[in-house]
Design a protein around this motif. Structure first.
Motif, PDB file in Angstrom:
ATOM      1  N   LEU A 100      59.553 122.919  -7.262  1.00  0.00           N
ATOM      2  CA  LEU A 100      58.383 122.041  -7.331  1.00  0.00           C
ATOM      3  C   LEU A 100      57.952 121.803  -8.774  1.00  0.00           C
ATOM      4  O   LEU A 100      57.686 120.655  -9.165  1.00  0.00           O
ATOM      5  N   VAL A 101      57.886 122.846  -9.582  1.00  0.00           N
ATOM      6  CA  VAL A 101      57.446 122.641 -10.967  1.00  0.00           C
ATOM      7  C   VAL A 101      58.476 121.831 -11.745  1.00  0.00           C
ATOM      8  O   VAL A 101      58.114 121.028 -12.617  1.00  0.00           O
ATOM      9  N   VAL A 147      49.666 118.295 -15.458  1.00  0.00           N
ATOM     10  CA  VAL A 147      48.826 119.361 -14.920  1.00  0.00           C
ATOM     11  C   VAL A 147      49.028 119.388 -13.403  1.00  0.00           C
ATOM     12  O   VAL A 147      48.753 118.399 -12.722  1.00  0.00           O
ATOM     13  N   LEU A 148      49.505 120.507 -12.886  1.00  0.00           N
ATOM     14  CA  LEU A 148      49.820 120.624 -11.463  1.00  0.00           C
ATOM     15  C   LEU A 148      49.059 121.784 -10.843  1.00  0.00           C
ATOM     16  O   LEU A 148      49.088 122.899 -11.358  1.00  0.00           O
ATOM     17  N   ALA A 149      48.390 121.503  -9.723  1.00  0.00           N
ATOM     18  CA  ALA A 149      47.809 122.576  -8.912  1.00  0.00           C
ATOM     19  C   ALA A 149      48.684 122.782  -7.694  1.00  0.00           C
ATOM     20  O   ALA A 149      48.987 121.829  -6.972  1.00  0.00           O
ATOM     21  N   ILE A 150      49.100 124.001  -7.460  1.00  0.00           N
ATOM     22  CA  ILE A 150      49.803 124.360  -6.234  1.00  0.00           C
ATOM     23  C   ILE A 150      48.768 124.891  -5.259  1.00  0.00           C
ATOM     24  O   ILE A 150      48.051 125.849  -5.562  1.00  0.00           O
ATOM     25  N   THR A 151      48.688 124.242  -4.096  1.00  0.00           N
ATOM     26  CA  THR A 151      47.604 124.507  -3.150  1.00  0.00           C
ATOM     27  C   THR A 151      48.175 124.726  -1.758  1.00  0.00           C
ATOM     28  O   THR A 151      47.963 123.921  -0.853  1.00  0.00           O
ATOM     29  N   ASP A 152      48.912 125.801  -1.582  1.00  0.00           N
ATOM     30  CA  ASP A 152      49.522 126.057  -0.281  1.00  0.00           C
ATOM     31  C   ASP A 152      48.467 126.420   0.755  1.00  0.00           C
ATOM     32  O   ASP A 152      47.383 126.916   0.429  1.00  0.00           O
ATOM     33  N   HIS A 153      48.803 126.188   2.017  1.00  0.00           N
ATOM     34  CA  HIS A 153      47.872 126.444   3.109  1.00  0.00           C
ATOM     35  C   HIS A 153      47.619 127.943   3.262  1.00  0.00           C
ATOM     36  O   HIS A 153      48.513 128.710   3.627  1.00  0.00           O
ATOM     37  N   ASP A 154      46.383 128.350   2.952  1.00  0.00           N
ATOM     38  CA  ASP A 154      45.946 129.733   3.160  1.00  0.00           C
ATOM     39  C   ASP A 154      46.904 130.743   2.537  1.00  0.00           C
ATOM     40  O   ASP A 154      47.104 131.838   3.069  1.00  0.00           O
ATOM     41  N   SER A 155      47.504 130.384   1.422  1.00  0.00           N
ATOM     42  CA  SER A 155      48.469 131.259   0.759  1.00  0.00           C
ATOM     43  C   SER A 155      48.506 130.984  -0.742  1.00  0.00           C
ATOM     44  O   SER A 155      48.443 129.830  -1.172  1.00  0.00           O
ATOM     45  N   THR A 156      48.622 132.070  -1.501  1.00  0.00           N
ATOM     46  CA  THR A 156      48.799 131.949  -2.954  1.00  0.00           C
ATOM     47  C   THR A 156      50.148 132.545  -3.381  1.00  0.00           C
ATOM     48  O   THR A 156      50.369 132.803  -4.560  1.00  0.00           O
ATOM     49  N   ILE A 193      57.773 128.198 -15.132  1.00  0.00           N
ATOM     50  CA  ILE A 193      57.247 127.400 -16.244  1.00  0.00           C
ATOM     51  C   ILE A 193      57.426 128.139 -17.560  1.00  0.00           C
ATOM     52  O   ILE A 193      57.864 127.559 -18.568  1.00  0.00           O
ATOM     53  N   ALA A 194      57.109 129.448 -17.573  1.00  0.00           N
ATOM     54  CA  ALA A 194      57.197 130.226 -18.800  1.00  0.00           C
ATOM     55  C   ALA A 194      58.647 130.441 -19.235  1.00  0.00           C
ATOM     56  O   ALA A 194      58.989 130.245 -20.411  1.00  0.00           O
ATOM     57  N   SER A 195      59.504 130.797 -18.297  1.00  0.00           N
ATOM     58  CA  SER A 195      60.888 131.122 -18.663  1.00  0.00           C
ATOM     59  C   SER A 195      61.666 129.897 -19.128  1.00  0.00           C
ATOM     60  O   SER A 195      62.532 129.997 -20.000  1.00  0.00           O
ATOM     61  N   GLN A 196      61.323 128.731 -18.560  1.00  0.00           N
ATOM     62  CA  GLN A 196      62.016 127.506 -18.941  1.00  0.00           C
ATOM     63  C   GLN A 196      61.247 126.692 -19.975  1.00  0.00           C
ATOM     64  O   GLN A 196      61.693 125.620 -20.372  1.00  0.00           O
ATOM     65  N   GLN A 197      60.080 127.208 -20.381  1.00  0.00           N
ATOM     66  CA  GLN A 197      59.216 126.524 -21.351  1.00  0.00           C
ATOM     67  C   GLN A 197      58.973 125.070 -20.948  1.00  0.00           C
ATOM     68  O   GLN A 197      59.102 124.144 -21.752  1.00  0.00           O
ATOM     69  N   LEU A 198      58.592 124.891 -19.707  1.00  0.00           N
ATOM     70  CA  LEU A 198      58.345 123.549 -19.183  1.00  0.00           C
ATOM     71  C   LEU A 198      57.025 122.992 -19.724  1.00  0.00           C
ATOM     72  O   LEU A 198      56.042 123.725 -19.838  1.00  0.00           O
ATOM     73  N   PRO A 199      56.973 121.697 -20.040  1.00  0.00           N
ATOM     74  CA  PRO A 199      55.735 121.073 -20.530  1.00  0.00           C
ATOM     75  C   PRO A 199      54.791 120.767 -19.369  1.00  0.00           C
ATOM     76  O   PRO A 199      54.507 119.610 -19.050  1.00  0.00           O
ATOM     77  N   LEU A 200      54.321 121.817 -18.705  1.00  0.00           N
ATOM     78  CA  LEU A 200      53.508 121.669 -17.512  1.00  0.00           C
ATOM     79  C   LEU A 200      52.463 122.762 -17.490  1.00  0.00           C
ATOM     80  O   LEU A 200      52.771 123.933 -17.755  1.00  0.00           O
ATOM     81  N   GLN A 201      51.237 122.384 -17.182  1.00  0.00           N
ATOM     82  CA  GLN A 201      50.174 123.370 -17.025  1.00  0.00           C
ATOM     83  C   GLN A 201      49.909 123.585 -15.540  1.00  0.00           C
ATOM     84  O   GLN A 201      49.750 122.623 -14.781  1.00  0.00           O
ATOM     85  N   LEU A 202      49.887 124.844 -15.147  1.00  0.00           N
ATOM     86  CA  LEU A 202      49.693 125.209 -13.747  1.00  0.00           C
ATOM     87  C   LEU A 202      48.247 125.608 -13.508  1.00  0.00           C
ATOM     88  O   LEU A 202      47.680 126.407 -14.252  1.00  0.00           O
TER      89      LEU A 202
END
Length: 307
Positions: A41-42, A52-61, A71-80
């Protein structure tokens, strides 16, 4: 609002001339009923130029840590933005409340989601029993398998019923078996709106009414919902989505102003398809205040030029 994995960008980013940061604040992974893993997904969000992406799974984190690690390991230009979509009951209607910027480890959030998970499993098992009586065997086990360890939802049952041969497609499954009043439908027993807001606030987040145009409510009842949500401390409502009826975005923006709610936007992405895509057509009308208005400013990422 703060985010345990990353601070959030400034409100200026989305309206700075011809370059802007795309916010998509509603998406799903295999931790609930999404088709993509958190890692996939990221990666897709970056491909679709979401900043800027919010992950909003149903009743789950459960997908958040994996997404942050990718994101960190691949140094993706994305804020979670750490998020969740909480199922609630209000006036016999199932209403979804998104939490943005939550601390997924906060005891209040952990406790609520544990209770929700138990209610979800009980409901799913009862759905399986009812479908078995309709000669559709193995529905609970099939839905559990398709969930791959994530939260079991009606979408997983729908996929299984297509696989089983009970219907040709998911829409047909819902119409014949899973909609209210049908064989496999089981009334939900979720938490209240007040409980969801309380858990979201205690965990440091903002509470947002998800997709307010999708609840099959009359305008009168939608206004009642938004008034109730606002009166009980809710922060925002989704105004912009990928797919909306003509004038719906302007109408929802007017409601946000009327009930003094901030405006959010999100694709409600579940899988790659032609009509709903990460970041697509996500912009807010003039006259509303974005939910990210007071989020902390971070070091700027490279901006995306419109072409």
């Amino acid at each position: 609002m703060t985010s345990p994995t990353t601070a959030s960008p400034s409100a200026d980013d989305q309206t700075s001339g011809t370059a802007f940061r795309i916010y998509d604040l509603h998406s799903h992974t295999t931790a609930s009923d999404g088709y993509l893993t958190p890692e996939a997904l990221v990666a897709r969000a970056v491909e679709m130029r979401v900043g800027v992406l919010a992950i909003t799974d149903h009743d789950s984190t459960e997908g958040l840590a994996r997404a942050a690690q990718a994101i960190a390991s691949q140094q993706l230009p994305l804020q979670l933005v750490n998020g969740v979509e909480i199922s609630t009951l209000w006036e016999n209607h199932e209403i979804h409340i998104v939490g943005l910027g939550i601390d997924p480890e906060h005891p209040a959030m952990v406790s609520l989601l544990k209770s929700q998970a138990e209610l979800r499993q009980q409901r799913a098992q009862e759905m399986g029993r009812r479908l078995a009586k309709a000669r559709i065997e193995g529905a609970w086990e099939g839905a559990l398998r398709l969930a791959q360890g994530g939260a079991v939802t009606r979408a997983h049952f729908a996929r299984y019923l297509v696989e089983f041969g009970a219907a040709d497609n998911i829409a047909q499954v819902f119409k014949k078996y899973l909609a209210k009043g049908k064989t496999g439908y089981v009334p939900p027993q979720w938490c209240t709106i007040e409980q969801s807001i309380e858990a979201i606030h205690q965990s440091g987040g903002q509470a947002v009414v998800a997709h307010p145009g999708r609840y099959d409510l009359s305008t009168k009842w939608l206004k009642r919902l938004l008034a109730y949500f606002s009166e009980h401390g809710g922060d925002a409502m989704e105004v912009a989505q990928c797919q909306q009826a003509p004038n719906e975005r302007a109408q929802l923006a007017a409601f946000a102003r009327d009930y003094q709610l901030l405006a959010s936007q999100g694709s409600d992405f579940h899988q790659p398809c032609s009509w709903i895509e990460l970041g697509r057509k996500l912009w807010l009308p003039a006259g509303v205040e974005p939910v990210w208005k007071n989020w902390p400013v971070t070091e700027k990422k490279p901006e995306i030029e419109l072409v």
